[in-house]
Design an enzyme around this catalytic site. Structure first.
Site, PDB file in Angstrom:
ATOM      1  N   ASN A  32       0.852  -1.191   0.000  1.00  0.00           N
ATOM      2  CA  ASN A  32       0.000   0.000   0.000  1.00  0.00           C
ATOM      3  C   ASN A  32       0.891   1.246   0.000  1.00  0.00           C
ATOM      4  O   ASN A  32       0.797   2.116   0.860  1.00  0.00           O
ATOM      5  CB  ASN A  32      -0.965  -0.002   1.200  1.00  0.00           C
ATOM      6  CG  ASN A  32      -2.057   1.044   1.030  1.00  0.00           C
ATOM      7  OD1 ASN A  32      -2.243   1.915   1.861  1.00  0.00           O
ATOM      8  ND2 ASN A  32      -2.758   1.000  -0.079  1.00  0.00           N
ATOM      9  N   GLY A  36       5.995   8.218   0.966  1.00  0.00           N
ATOM     10  CA  GLY A  36       6.977   7.922   2.028  1.00  0.00           C
ATOM     11  C   GLY A  36       7.786   6.686   1.666  1.00  0.00           C
ATOM     12  O   GLY A  36       9.023   6.671   1.763  1.00  0.00           O
ATOM     13  N   HIS A  37       7.095   5.621   1.238  1.00  0.00           N
ATOM     14  CA  HIS A  37       7.811   4.403   0.822  1.00  0.00           C
ATOM     15  C   HIS A  37       8.691   4.690  -0.391  1.00  0.00           C
ATOM     16  O   HIS A  37       9.820   4.207  -0.484  1.00  0.00           O
ATOM     17  CB  HIS A  37       6.824   3.310   0.417  1.00  0.00           C
ATOM     18  CG  HIS A  37       5.936   2.827   1.512  1.00  0.00           C
ATOM     19  ND1 HIS A  37       4.586   3.094   1.542  1.00  0.00           N
ATOM     20  CD2 HIS A  37       6.197   2.089   2.608  1.00  0.00           C
ATOM     21  CE1 HIS A  37       4.054   2.534   2.607  1.00  0.00           C
ATOM     22  NE2 HIS A  37       5.005   1.920   3.277  1.00  0.00           N
ATOM     23  N   GLY A 149      11.760   4.139   7.229  1.00  0.00           N
ATOM     24  CA  GLY A 149      11.255   5.484   7.452  1.00  0.00           C
ATOM     25  C   GLY A 149      11.395   5.910   8.914  1.00  0.00           C
ATOM     26  O   GLY A 149      11.225   5.110   9.833  1.00  0.00           O
ATOM     27  N   ASP A 152       8.352   5.666  11.773  1.00  0.00           N
ATOM     28  CA  ASP A 152       8.342   4.587  12.773  1.00  0.00           C
ATOM     29  C   ASP A 152       9.696   4.632  13.486  1.00  0.00           C
ATOM     30  O   ASP A 152      10.554   3.769  13.281  1.00  0.00           O
ATOM     31  CB  ASP A 152       8.099   3.247  12.089  1.00  0.00           C
ATOM     32  CG  ASP A 152       6.737   3.217  11.415  1.00  0.00           C
ATOM     33  OD1 ASP A 152       5.728   3.390  12.105  1.00  0.00           O
ATOM     34  OD2 ASP A 152       6.693   3.057  10.176  1.00  0.00           O
ATOM     35  N   GLN A 155      10.741   1.714  15.670  1.00  0.00           N
ATOM     36  CA  GLN A 155      11.074   0.559  14.819  1.00  0.00           C
ATOM     37  C   GLN A 155      12.501   0.690  14.283  1.00  0.00           C
ATOM     38  O   GLN A 155      13.266  -0.271  14.275  1.00  0.00           O
ATOM     39  CB  GLN A 155      10.071   0.481  13.664  1.00  0.00           C
ATOM     40  CG  GLN A 155      10.473  -0.485  12.568  1.00  0.00           C
ATOM     41  CD  GLN A 155       9.388  -0.682  11.536  1.00  0.00           C
ATOM     42  OE1 GLN A 155       8.441  -1.383  11.792  1.00  0.00           O
ATOM     43  NE2 GLN A 155       9.526  -0.087  10.365  1.00  0.00           N
ATOM     44  N   LEU A 186       2.721  10.913   6.117  1.00  0.00           N
ATOM     45  CA  LEU A 186       2.100   9.905   5.252  1.00  0.00           C
ATOM     46  C   LEU A 186       2.172   8.535   5.929  1.00  0.00           C
ATOM     47  O   LEU A 186       3.168   8.187   6.552  1.00  0.00           O
ATOM     48  CB  LEU A 186       2.805   9.843   3.889  1.00  0.00           C
ATOM     49  CG  LEU A 186       2.747  11.098   3.018  1.00  0.00           C
ATOM     50  CD1 LEU A 186       3.235  10.783   1.600  1.00  0.00           C
ATOM     51  CD2 LEU A 186       1.348  11.705   2.960  1.00  0.00           C
ATOM     52  N   SER A 187       1.088   7.800   5.804  1.00  0.00           N
ATOM     53  CA  SER A 187       1.004   6.459   6.385  1.00  0.00           C
ATOM     54  C   SER A 187      -0.056   5.672   5.639  1.00  0.00           C
ATOM     55  O   SER A 187      -1.070   6.239   5.205  1.00  0.00           O
ATOM     56  CB  SER A 187       0.588   6.579   7.866  1.00  0.00           C
ATOM     57  OG  SER A 187       0.105   5.334   8.336  1.00  0.00           O
TER      58      SER A 187
HETATM   59  O1  PAF Z   1       7.416  -0.542   8.527  1.00  0.00           O
HETATM   60  C1  PAF Z   1       6.863  -1.525   8.010  1.00  0.00           C
HETATM   61  O2  PAF Z   1       6.182  -1.430   7.001  1.00  0.00           O
HETATM   62  C2  PAF Z   1       7.028  -2.899   8.647  1.00  0.00           C
HETATM   63  O3  PAF Z   1       7.007  -2.809  10.036  1.00  0.00           O
HETATM   64  C3  PAF Z   1       8.256  -3.678   8.161  1.00  0.00           C
HETATM   65  C4  PAF Z   1       9.557  -2.968   8.531  1.00  0.00           C
HETATM   66  C5  PAF Z   1       8.188  -3.838   6.652  1.00  0.00           C
HETATM   67  C6  PAF Z   1       8.292  -5.064   8.791  1.00  0.00           C
HETATM   68  O4  PAF Z   1       7.150  -5.804   8.481  1.00  0.00           O
END
Ligand code: PAF
Length: 284
Positions: A32, A36-37, A149, A152, A155, A186-187
């Site tokens: 999705n 950002g991605h 990113g 997060d 993370q 963005l998310s």
């Molecule tokens: O940030 C994300 O989309 C997820 O947590 C990741 C790093 C792909 C792990 O599933």
């Protein structure tokens, strides 16, 4: 762009790349994709000859009451977006392919310290699931560089520690948050917001901006945080947490001149939004 769904094909393809001396970058995602991605893919390109993205909605990182089943899955659109960004390879395995031992029989990784509190406190087991899947992806791809990113932020801290503790030697690159024009980070989960909620959503960032001004003026952190938390609630959110931590490792702030980060999570209706903002605490 090639899309591979089997571990064996991925391994084979990457052996060829490594033999040709290519530097490999990995961009792990749950699909999705938004800008950002795509900024992660652009950053990955700067570091490597071969950019590999992965799309896998990882069941291990969703709690029993969370949105695993309804999480948006948009593979065809994601493939188009990755292709137009010049991504070379997409790995999009099924759950059985990645976890042949099944969810319950799987080895599980825990990254102590940084996984605790903040989102880890609200979502028990979440970061174990993230650390486990990211380790599997790191083992399969063996990238030189991996991009994540900064939205997060916790993370990212978990993955940096994992990389360090396991001596993986990967260059883990944190990529700044990409925001909509009105400031909303963005998310993929922004798609859950109703039209009215989408209008309210940028106020979270506005509250963080106001808090940053207070902190950088030297207003006492505890009082500033209390006021900002009240402002977030008054704006229509149900805050999960609002904290000020050391930016380098999410430890407690150590006083004057410390590079710190404001971290926030708040619910707006059924959507949980995350945001963060770096601040430099003044020396007095
Ligand atoms: O940030 C994300 O989309 C997820 O947590 C990741 C790093 C792909 C792990 O599933």
């Amino acid at each position: 762009m090639e899309t591979l769904t089997h571990v064996s094909e991925l391994r084979e393809r990457l052996i060829t790349a490594r033999q040709a001396g290519q530097r490999i970058a990995l961009v792990p995602t749950m699909g999705n994709l938004h800008d950002g991605h795509l900024s992660l893919v652009r950053e990955a390109r700067r570091h490597a000859d071969l950019v590999v993205a992965s799309i896998f909605v990882n069941p291990l990182q969703f709690g029993p009451e969370e949105d695993l089943d309804s999480y948006p899955r948009t593979l065809a659109a994601d493939q188009r977006a990755l292709t137009s960004e010049g991504c070379d390879l997409l790995f999009a395995p099924t759950t059985n392919e990645l976890y042949p031992a099944g969810r319950d029989g799987l080895s599980n990784l825990r990254v102590p310290g940084v996984s605790e509190g903040l989102c880890g406190g609200r979502r028990p087991g979440h970061f174990d699931g993230v650390a486990t899947v990211v380790s599997i992806l790191f083992n399969l791809v063996r990238p030189d560089v991996a991009c994540f990113g900064e939205k997060d932020f916790q993370q990212l801290a978990v993955i940096r520690k994992l990389n360090q503790d396991l001596h993986l030697g990967i260059n883990v690159v944190g990529v700044p948050i990409v925001r909509a024009e009105d400031g909303l980070a963005l998310s993929s989960r922004n798609g859950y917001l109703s039209t009215e909620e989408r209008e309210v959503a940028p106020r979270l960032k506005q509250c963080l901006d106001a808090l940053k001004v207070q902190l950088e003026r030297g207003v006492e952190p505890a009082a500033s945080l209390r006021m900002a938390l009240a402002a977030i609630s008054e704006s229509g959110f149900k805050p999960d947490y609002l904290e000020l931590r050391r930016a380098s490792d999410l430890g407690p702030i150590t006083g004057d001149g410390c590079e710190a980060i404001i971290l926030a999570a708040a619910h707006l209706g059924r959507t949980r939004l995350l945001d963060n903002l770096k601040v430099v605490l003044p020396t007095t």
